[in-house]
Design an enzyme around this catalytic site. Structure first.
Site, PDB file in Angstrom:
ATOM      1  N   HIS A 163      42.770  45.682  52.156  1.00 58.45           N
ATOM      2  CA  HIS A 163      43.887  46.088  51.301  1.00 58.45           C
ATOM      3  C   HIS A 163      44.625  47.181  52.070  1.00 58.45           C
ATOM      4  O   HIS A 163      43.978  47.987  52.753  1.00 58.45           O
ATOM      5  CB  HIS A 163      43.433  46.740  49.995  1.00 58.45           C
ATOM      6  CG  HIS A 163      42.648  45.877  49.073  1.00 58.45           C
ATOM      7  ND1 HIS A 163      41.295  45.735  49.152  1.00 58.45           N
ATOM      8  CD2 HIS A 163      43.038  45.140  48.002  1.00 58.45           C
ATOM      9  CE1 HIS A 163      40.877  44.933  48.179  1.00 58.45           C
ATOM     10  NE2 HIS A 163      41.912  44.561  47.464  1.00 58.45           N
TER      11      HIS A 163
ATOM     12  N   GLU B 158      36.776  33.071  44.332  1.00 60.02           N
ATOM     13  CA  GLU B 158      35.659  34.024  44.439  1.00 60.02           C
ATOM     14  C   GLU B 158      34.567  33.588  43.475  1.00 60.02           C
ATOM     15  O   GLU B 158      34.809  33.381  42.284  1.00 60.02           O
ATOM     16  CB  GLU B 158      36.135  35.442  44.130  1.00 60.02           C
ATOM     17  CG  GLU B 158      34.980  36.428  44.156  1.00 60.02           C
ATOM     18  CD  GLU B 158      35.404  37.879  44.214  1.00 60.02           C
ATOM     19  OE1 GLU B 158      36.428  38.186  44.856  1.00 60.02           O
ATOM     20  OE2 GLU B 158      34.701  38.706  43.619  1.00 60.02           O
TER      21      GLU B 158
ATOM     22  N   ASP C 170      33.311  39.329  50.067  1.00 63.06           N
ATOM     23  CA  ASP C 170      33.788  40.291  49.066  1.00 63.06           C
ATOM     24  C   ASP C 170      32.561  40.715  48.254  1.00 63.06           C
ATOM     25  O   ASP C 170      32.418  40.390  47.079  1.00 63.06           O
ATOM     26  CB  ASP C 170      34.854  39.624  48.177  1.00 63.06           C
ATOM     27  CG  ASP C 170      35.656  40.655  47.404  1.00 63.06           C
ATOM     28  OD1 ASP C 170      35.276  41.832  47.449  1.00 63.06           O
ATOM     29  OD2 ASP C 170      36.653  40.278  46.756  1.00 63.06           O
TER      30      ASP C 170
ATOM     31  N   GLU D 162      44.204  34.657  44.022  1.00 66.71           N
ATOM     32  CA  GLU D 162      42.759  34.742  43.744  1.00 66.71           C
ATOM     33  C   GLU D 162      42.532  34.829  42.237  1.00 66.71           C
ATOM     34  O   GLU D 162      42.774  35.865  41.626  1.00 66.71           O
ATOM     35  CB  GLU D 162      42.188  35.982  44.444  1.00 66.71           C
ATOM     36  CG  GLU D 162      40.690  36.124  44.274  1.00 66.71           C
ATOM     37  CD  GLU D 162      40.129  37.319  45.049  1.00 66.71           C
ATOM     38  OE1 GLU D 162      40.686  37.679  46.107  1.00 66.71           O
ATOM     39  OE2 GLU D 162      39.149  37.890  44.576  1.00 66.71           O
TER      40      GLU D 162
ATOM     41  N   ASP E 100      35.970  33.808  48.597  1.00 68.77           N
ATOM     42  CA  ASP E 100      35.405  35.150  48.594  1.00 68.77           C
ATOM     43  C   ASP E 100      33.942  34.972  48.233  1.00 68.77           C
ATOM     44  O   ASP E 100      33.573  34.739  47.070  1.00 68.77           O
ATOM     45  CB  ASP E 100      36.142  36.062  47.589  1.00 68.77           C
ATOM     46  CG  ASP E 100      37.280  36.826  48.265  1.00 68.77           C
ATOM     47  OD1 ASP E 100      37.567  36.541  49.449  1.00 68.77           O
ATOM     48  OD2 ASP E 100      37.876  37.712  47.615  1.00 68.77           O
TER      49      ASP E 100
ATOM     50  N   ASP F 150      31.626  41.805  37.182  1.00 74.32           N
ATOM     51  CA  ASP F 150      31.800  41.475  38.587  1.00 74.32           C
ATOM     52  C   ASP F 150      30.878  42.355  39.434  1.00 74.32           C
ATOM     53  O   ASP F 150      31.266  43.435  39.856  1.00 74.32           O
ATOM     54  CB  ASP F 150      33.276  41.763  38.918  1.00 74.32           C
ATOM     55  CG  ASP F 150      33.770  41.008  40.120  1.00 74.32           C
ATOM     56  OD1 ASP F 150      33.032  40.154  40.619  1.00 74.32           O
ATOM     57  OD2 ASP F 150      34.905  41.277  40.545  1.00 74.32           O
TER      58      ASP F 150
HETATM   59  C1  XUL Z   1      38.527  41.992  42.753  1.00 68.75           C
HETATM   60  C2  XUL Z   1      38.589  41.299  44.044  1.00 68.75           C
HETATM   61  C3  XUL Z   1      39.497  41.863  45.068  1.00 68.75           C
HETATM   62  C4  XUL Z   1      40.328  40.861  45.753  1.00 68.75           C
HETATM   63  C5  XUL Z   1      41.378  41.451  46.654  1.00 68.75           C
HETATM   64  O1  XUL Z   1      37.582  41.501  41.872  1.00 68.75           O
HETATM   65  O2  XUL Z   1      37.905  40.329  44.276  1.00 68.75           O
HETATM   66  O3  XUL Z   1      38.752  42.534  46.012  1.00 68.75           O
HETATM   67  O4  XUL Z   1      39.525  40.018  46.534  1.00 68.75           O
HETATM   68  O5  XUL Z   1      42.189  42.346  46.016  1.00 68.75           O
HETATM   69 CO    CO Z   2      37.865  38.953  45.896  1.00 68.67          CO
END
Ligand code: XUL
Ligand code: CO
Length: 621
Positions: free
Chosen positions: A286, A453, A524, A417, A481, A492
């Site tokens: 980021h 993800e 991630d 995402e 992810d 999460d």
């Molecule tokens: C949040 C998440 C973030 C995104 C990128 O849950 O997964 O890290 O991957 O902003």
């Molecule tokens: Co993510």
């Protein structure tokens, strides 16, 4: 036995002494790069904080956006930032205090050891002040007796007292900020760790791959090309182990407790050593986790430019690349109502400006994808929300992103995402199906793919395999992810995925998709709060990579065996007929089908053979 290499390597000439005890300054910065005020002065520069001198003069000219060849990301014109600090962290509990640390002081060769107790600074066992300034330092308090109220002694105030007390303040004037802190970390960041090698399943060395063998060919492709593993900068280099109830638990030796550009650069060097030792070629970031935010947009951009320039240099040396970059549009309080879906026009514009810059940086770093995770694009209540208008704004925002991508010649894939909630009660990109419907409705389907993800998948009530298949069958599977949640926990948790069966299901989708390049597998994922050794960072990634490798090998077994594919084929074989073909071609109307039913009578219905399918899967694990 684990290989330790300290003895073989030249001793690290470390300028900064390790904190003897942890700093309590920041909570988990998983998504929160700013752990000190945007214009963090160097530790020994007590003047800088009060002076508030912009690091980059207002005269700094913006450079035009890069054209077709990636060039250095432009500095943007000053924006309307009020320089407000992020405000998401929880108070550090009283039990965590007092914390002590050793810090180097400019012009002094050794370090001083200090901690704050109540209103006193204890410096090398001597109380040096009982009249500390208690200010509203919020998140950035070094320590305090009133954490809950955001009132405390700032880290820099504490250092100012120390510098003054030992007569060092004159030696560290603000204008010499960089010189003041001029010595850089020398030697390796991970001196005890060698490059991780494949040693095979019988190896007992935790710092080796047992299954992931980068060059090994599986189903016609090298393992490294199936996966394209990537390290998530925010978890690995900004995660502190803090949670809403507790202070940070991780104190990496290279961290000096500041959020300065200098520290950001050191962290970037550590990142490249880390990915190199792991044998990973890609990383994700980021904007705000690699470089500190600024008091103004211009300053934030200049900070980013400085760190990105170093990242570029390190990438070139190590032949590394960015898998994806993204703009952090969820941490700063300005984004509390959303970014592209904010009720405030100025915020929409600010978010656009931030994406513009982050996309330029990603392009400059040769990034192959750009991600949009709309953490705050959603609502807390429909009573005060115009959902239709917000979704229209989101679509306009994405359209503008597509246009800008084309304008600067960025050929990377734009990825959305999905996540159902957290931090919002409802996130608009709920899951793969909702997101693809959104893309179709707004005519954006050809411009975006999805970054699935696994932990987000389970939060939305699906399996990761379901989300991957949903994306795949729409031609939208762009990136993964790679992480997992905890089956007993409803949020999460971002754990490294270590379930071999789960990995096998994931790889089934990936293999059916023919791979996911130019996407990859971004970890991630973060260490558990209780895992606090530097080597744990390696172990976590190693088991994450080994697990996925086992998944791939299992899929290869399933493909070679063919029984599962055959079971599925047989299940639908009634459609492998003339009339089946007519139905699938949309050439069988209801009258025709009624006629057939009258001819055939009651249809025979075969077993679905689910248990047999499970047995076949298990035989491959
Ligand atoms: C949040 C998440 C973030 C995104 C990128 O849950 O997964 O890290 O991957 O902003
Ligand atoms: Co993510």
């Amino acid at each position: 036995m684990r290989k330790k290499t300290i003895a073989k390597r030249p001793p690290r000439k470390k300028v900064y002494k390790l904190p003897t005890k942890p700093s309590t300054r920041s909570q988990d910065r998983t998504f929160t790069p700013s752990s000190s005020p945007p214009t963090s002065p160097p530790r020994c520069d007590p003047m800088a904080q009060t002076k508030n001198t912009p690091r980059y003069p207002a005269s700094a000219k913006p450079t035009p956006p890069p054209k077709t060849t990636p060039s250095k990301p432009s500095s943007l014109k000053p924006g309307s930032s009020k320089g407000k600090r992020p405000a998401v962290e929880e108070p550090v509990p009283e039990t965590a205090k007092p914390k002590s640390m050793s810090v180097p002081v400019c012009s002094q060769s050794g370090s001083v050891h200090f901690y704050v107790k109540g209103r006193d600074i204890i410096l090398n066992n001597e109380t040096i002040s009982d009249s500390l300034k208690y200010t509203d330092v919020g998140l950035y308090a070094y320590t305090s007796v009133k954490w809950d109220e955001g009132v405390g002694i700032s880290y820099h105030d504490a250092l100012a007292h120390i510098c003054e007390h030992i007569g060092q303040s004159q030696t560290c004037p603000a204008e010499n900020a960089n010189k003041c802190d001029d010595s850089e970390w020398e030697g390796e960041f991970f001196p005890a760790i060698n490059k991780i090698k494949y040693e095979g399943p019988s190896s007992k060395n935790p710092l080796s791959f047992k299954w992931y063998n980068a060059e090994e060919e599986i189903l016609g492709k090298k393992m490294k090309d199936w996966f394209r593993f990537s390290v998530a900068f925010w978890h690995t280099f900004r995660g502190t182990g803090a949670d809403p109830f507790g202070a940070p638990t991780k104190h990496w030796p290279w961290e000096d407790g500041t959020n300065s550009v200098k520290m950001a650069k050191r962290r970037m060097r550590a990142n490249f050593e880390f990915i190199n030792k792991l044998g990973i070629d890609l990383w994700c970031f980021h904007d705000r986790d690699i470089a500190p935010d600024g008091e103004s947009l211009e300053e934030a951009n200049a900070n980013l430019d400085e760190v990105v320039a170093l990242a570029k240099e390190l990438q070139t040396q190590g032949k590394k690349k960015v898998l994806w970059g993204t703009a952090q549009l969820f941490m700063h309080p300005r984004y509390m109502h959303g970014a592209a879906t904010s009720s405030e026009l100025g915020v929409y514009a600010y978010a656009a400006t931030q994406v513009k810059k982050a996309m330029e940086a990603t392009h400059y770093l040769g990034g192959e994808n750009f991600v949009f995770w709309g953490g705050r694009e959603g609502y807390q209540s429909l009573l005060n929300t115009d959902m239709e208008r917000e979704l229209n704004h989101l679509a306009r925002f994405f359209e503008a992103a597509v246009a800008y991508k084309k304008k600067i010649g960025f050929n990377g894939t734009l990825l959305i995402e999905p996540k159902p909630q957290e931090p919002t009660k409802h996130q608009y990109d709920w899951d793969a199906a909702t997101t693809s419907n959104f893309l179709r409705k707004y005519g954006l389907i050809g411009e975006f793919k999805l970054n699935i993800e696994c932990n987000h998948a389970t939060l939305s009530g699906h399996s990761c395999h379901h989300e991957l298949e949903t994306a795949r069958i729409s031609g939208l599977l762009g990136n993964i992810d790679a992480n997992t949640g905890d089956p007993q926990v409803g949020w999460d948790t971002d754990q490294f995925l270590v379930d071999i069966q789960e990995a096998t299901m994931i790889m089934l989708s990936v293999v059916r998709n023919g791979g996911i390049a130019p996407g990859g597998f971004n970890f991630d994922a973060k260490l558990r709060r209780e895992s606090t050794d530097v080597e744990d960072l390696f172990i976590a990634h190693i088991i994450g990579m080994d697990t996925m490798a086992r998944g791939l090998k299992n899929v290869a077994k399933l493909v070679e065996d063919g029984a599962l594919a055959e079971l599925v084929r047989k299940r639908y074989q009634s459609f492998d007929t003339e009339i089946g073909a007519q139905i699938e071609a949309g050439k069988a109307d209801f009258d025709f089908l009624e006629k057939k039913v009258k001819e055939w009578g009651e249809p025979k219905v075969a077993s679905a053979k689910q248990e047999l399918a499970e047995m076949i899967l298990q035989s491959a694990l």
